[in-house]
Write a protein that holds these residues in place. Structure first.
Motif, PDB file in Angstrom:
ATOM      1  N   ASN A  45       0.832  -1.209   0.000  1.00 53.62           N
ATOM      2  CA  ASN A  45       0.000   0.000   0.000  1.00 53.62           C
ATOM      3  C   ASN A  45       0.863   1.254   0.000  1.00 53.62           C
ATOM      4  O   ASN A  45       0.518   2.253  -0.633  1.00 53.62           O
ATOM      5  N   LEU A  46       1.988   1.214   0.703  1.00 55.50           N
ATOM      6  CA  LEU A  46       2.877   2.369   0.740  1.00 55.50           C
ATOM      7  C   LEU A  46       3.499   2.628  -0.622  1.00 55.50           C
ATOM      8  O   LEU A  46       3.670   3.780  -1.023  1.00 55.50           O
ATOM      9  N   GLN A  47       3.836   1.591  -1.350  1.00 55.51           N
ATOM     10  CA  GLN A  47       4.392   1.793  -2.692  1.00 55.51           C
ATOM     11  C   GLN A  47       3.402   2.570  -3.558  1.00 55.51           C
ATOM     12  O   GLN A  47       3.792   3.482  -4.288  1.00 55.51           O
ATOM     13  N   ASP A  48       2.116   2.236  -3.464  1.00 57.13           N
ATOM     14  CA  ASP A  48       1.089   2.992  -4.185  1.00 57.13           C
ATOM     15  C   ASP A  48       1.015   4.425  -3.683  1.00 57.13           C
ATOM     16  O   ASP A  48       0.889   5.367  -4.477  1.00 57.13           O
ATOM     17  N   ALA A  49       1.094   4.603  -2.360  1.00 60.52           N
ATOM     18  CA  ALA A  49       1.028   5.943  -1.778  1.00 60.52           C
ATOM     19  C   ALA A  49       2.208   6.802  -2.225  1.00 60.52           C
ATOM     20  O   ALA A  49       2.046   7.994  -2.501  1.00 60.52           O
ATOM     21  N   ILE A  50       3.402   6.211  -2.311  1.00 58.14           N
ATOM     22  CA  ILE A  50       4.577   6.956  -2.767  1.00 58.14           C
ATOM     23  C   ILE A  50       4.377   7.419  -4.207  1.00 58.14           C
ATOM     24  O   ILE A  50       4.636   8.583  -4.544  1.00 58.14           O
ATOM     25  N   THR A  51       3.896   6.532  -5.054  1.00 58.21           N
ATOM     26  CA  THR A  51       3.644   6.901  -6.458  1.00 58.21           C
ATOM     27  C   THR A  51       2.641   8.047  -6.533  1.00 58.21           C
ATOM     28  O   THR A  51       2.850   9.027  -7.268  1.00 58.21           O
ATOM     29  N   GLN A  52       1.566   7.964  -5.765  1.00 57.30           N
ATOM     30  CA  GLN A  52       0.558   9.026  -5.765  1.00 57.30           C
ATOM     31  C   GLN A  52       1.123  10.323  -5.196  1.00 57.30           C
ATOM     32  O   GLN A  52       0.822  11.412  -5.699  1.00 57.30           O
ATOM     33  N   TRP A  53       1.952  10.221  -4.148  1.00 57.80           N
ATOM     34  CA  TRP A  53       2.564  11.400  -3.544  1.00 57.80           C
ATOM     35  C   TRP A  53       3.419  12.125  -4.581  1.00 57.80           C
ATOM     36  O   TRP A  53       3.339  13.340  -4.729  1.00 57.80           O
ATOM     37  N   ILE A  54       4.238  11.369  -5.300  1.00 57.01           N
ATOM     38  CA  ILE A  54       5.121  11.952  -6.318  1.00 57.01           C
ATOM     39  C   ILE A  54       4.308  12.553  -7.458  1.00 57.01           C
ATOM     40  O   ILE A  54       4.592  13.666  -7.917  1.00 57.01           O
ATOM     41  N   ASP A  55       3.276  11.837  -7.913  1.00 60.38           N
ATOM     42  CA  ASP A  55       2.426  12.359  -8.994  1.00 60.38           C
ATOM     43  C   ASP A  55       1.767  13.677  -8.590  1.00 60.38           C
ATOM     44  O   ASP A  55       1.724  14.629  -9.376  1.00 60.38           O
ATOM     45  N   GLU A  56       1.266  13.745  -7.368  1.00 63.93           N
ATOM     46  CA  GLU A  56       0.612  14.970  -6.898  1.00 63.93           C
ATOM     47  C   GLU A  56       1.618  16.110  -6.749  1.00 63.93           C
ATOM     48  O   GLU A  56       1.335  17.252  -7.114  1.00 63.93           O
ATOM     49  N   ALA A  57       2.797  15.817  -6.229  1.00 66.78           N
ATOM     50  CA  ALA A  57       3.840  16.846  -6.108  1.00 66.78           C
ATOM     51  C   ALA A  57       4.208  17.385  -7.490  1.00 66.78           C
ATOM     52  O   ALA A  57       4.370  18.599  -7.662  1.00 66.78           O
ATOM     53  N   ASN A  58       4.338  16.494  -8.463  1.00 65.00           N
ATOM     54  CA  ASN A  58       4.624  16.939  -9.831  1.00 65.00           C
ATOM     55  C   ASN A  58       3.512  17.827 -10.363  1.00 65.00           C
ATOM     56  O   ASN A  58       3.767  18.874 -10.973  1.00 65.00           O
ATOM     57  N   ALA A  59       2.259  17.427 -10.146  1.00 67.08           N
ATOM     58  CA  ALA A  59       1.109  18.201 -10.638  1.00 67.08           C
ATOM     59  C   ALA A  59       1.065  19.595 -10.018  1.00 67.08           C
ATOM     60  O   ALA A  59       0.631  20.551 -10.662  1.00 67.08           O
ATOM     61  N   LEU A  60       1.519  19.698  -8.769  1.00 69.59           N
ATOM     62  CA  LEU A  60       1.522  20.985  -8.072  1.00 69.59           C
ATOM     63  C   LEU A  60       2.805  21.780  -8.288  1.00 69.59           C
ATOM     64  O   LEU A  60       2.951  22.883  -7.762  1.00 69.59           O
ATOM     65  N   GLY A  61       3.755  21.211  -9.025  1.00 67.85           N
ATOM     66  CA  GLY A  61       5.014  21.890  -9.282  1.00 67.85           C
ATOM     67  C   GLY A  61       5.933  21.940  -8.076  1.00 67.85           C
ATOM     68  O   GLY A  61       6.798  22.808  -7.986  1.00 67.85           O
ATOM     69  N   ARG A  62       5.766  21.012  -7.155  1.00 66.46           N
ATOM     70  CA  ARG A  62       6.593  20.984  -5.950  1.00 66.46           C
ATOM     71  C   ARG A  62       7.855  20.154  -6.181  1.00 66.46           C
ATOM     72  O   ARG A  62       7.878  19.254  -7.010  1.00 66.46           O
ATOM     73  N   ILE A  63       8.855  20.473  -5.397  1.00 67.39           N
ATOM     74  CA  ILE A  63      10.115  19.734  -5.478  1.00 67.39           C
ATOM     75  C   ILE A  63       9.935  18.385  -4.786  1.00 67.39           C
ATOM     76  O   ILE A  63       9.370  18.299  -3.690  1.00 67.39           O
ATOM     77  N   ILE A  64      10.418  17.339  -5.428  1.00 65.94           N
ATOM     78  CA  ILE A  64      10.346  15.995  -4.861  1.00 65.94           C
ATOM     79  C   ILE A  64      11.691  15.691  -4.233  1.00 65.94           C
ATOM     80  O   ILE A  64      12.722  15.684  -4.920  1.00 65.94           O
ATOM     81  N   PRO A  65      11.709  15.450  -2.934  1.00 66.93           N
ATOM     82  CA  PRO A  65      12.984  15.169  -2.285  1.00 66.93           C
ATOM     83  C   PRO A  65      13.594  13.883  -2.810  1.00 66.93           C
ATOM     84  O   PRO A  65      12.875  12.910  -3.056  1.00 66.93           O
ATOM     85  N   PRO A  66      14.905  13.868  -2.983  1.00 65.96           N
ATOM     86  CA  PRO A  66      15.544  12.612  -3.396  1.00 65.96           C
ATOM     87  C   PRO A  66      15.515  11.620  -2.243  1.00 65.96           C
ATOM     88  O   PRO A  66      15.416  12.010  -1.082  1.00 65.96           O
ATOM     89  N   PRO A  67      15.591  10.336  -2.564  1.00 64.89           N
ATOM     90  CA  PRO A  67      15.660   9.332  -1.490  1.00 64.89           C
ATOM     91  C   PRO A  67      16.912   9.538  -0.653  1.00 64.89           C
ATOM     92  O   PRO A  67      17.982   9.818  -1.186  1.00 64.89           O
ATOM     93  N   SER A  68      16.763   9.437   0.664  1.00 62.24           N
ATOM     94  CA  SER A  68      17.932   9.520   1.528  1.00 62.24           C
ATOM     95  C   SER A  68      18.654   8.191   1.514  1.00 62.24           C
ATOM     96  O   SER A  68      18.083   7.164   1.145  1.00 62.24           O
ATOM     97  N   LEU A  69      19.876   8.227   1.928  1.00 59.51           N
ATOM     98  CA  LEU A  69      20.638   6.987   2.008  1.00 59.51           C
ATOM     99  C   LEU A  69      20.201   6.219   3.229  1.00 59.51           C
ATOM    100  O   LEU A  69      20.001   6.785   4.307  1.00 59.51           O
ATOM    101  N   ALA A  70      20.043   4.935   3.076  1.00 65.24           N
ATOM    102  CA  ALA A  70      19.663   4.100   4.213  1.00 65.24           C
ATOM    103  C   ALA A  70      20.838   4.002   5.176  1.00 65.24           C
ATOM    104  O   ALA A  70      21.996   4.027   4.767  1.00 65.24           O
ATOM    105  N   ALA A  71      20.536   3.906   6.446  1.00 67.67           N
ATOM    106  CA  ALA A  71      21.584   3.763   7.454  1.00 67.67           C
ATOM    107  C   ALA A  71      22.273   2.405   7.259  1.00 67.67           C
ATOM    108  O   ALA A  71      21.617   1.413   6.999  1.00 67.67           O
ATOM    109  N   ALA A  72      23.564   2.391   7.411  1.00 69.51           N
ATOM    110  CA  ALA A  72      24.317   1.151   7.238  1.00 69.51           C
ATOM    111  C   ALA A  72      24.272   0.316   8.488  1.00 69.51           C
ATOM    112  O   ALA A  72      24.072   0.753   9.570  1.00 69.51           O
TER     113      ALA A  72
END
Length: 72
Positions: A45-72
């Motif tokens: 469900n989160l994978q779908d939510a991430i896709t929708q979040w990014i699509d909405e940010a693009n539609a609104l012209g907002r900056i999409i943060p890059p993925p952070s590096l996972a902690a080692a």
């Protein structure tokens, strides 16, 4: 476009008071979260939510943060 699989995620159990199941979130994307009966369902469900979040940010012209590096 960034794949939803590249974002760091957290999955944690929900209490019985919160309905049980699991909560999954993408900390890099403010407010991007979902839930499910199992960790796998919450992740799916989160994978779908991430896709929708990014699509909405693009539609609104907002900056999409890059993925952070996972902690080692």
């Amino acid at each position: 476009m960034t794949s939803p699989l590249t974002y760091r995620i957290t999955i944690e159990p929900l209490s019985a008071q919160d309905g049980g199941g699991f909560l999954a979130s993408a900390p890099d994307l403010a407010g991007c979260l979902s839930d499910g009966e199992t960790p796998y369902e919450a992740l799916s469900n989160l994978q779908d939510a991430i896709t929708q979040w990014i699509d909405e940010a693009n539609a609104l012209g907002r900056i999409i943060p890059p993925p952070s590096l996972a902690a080692a």
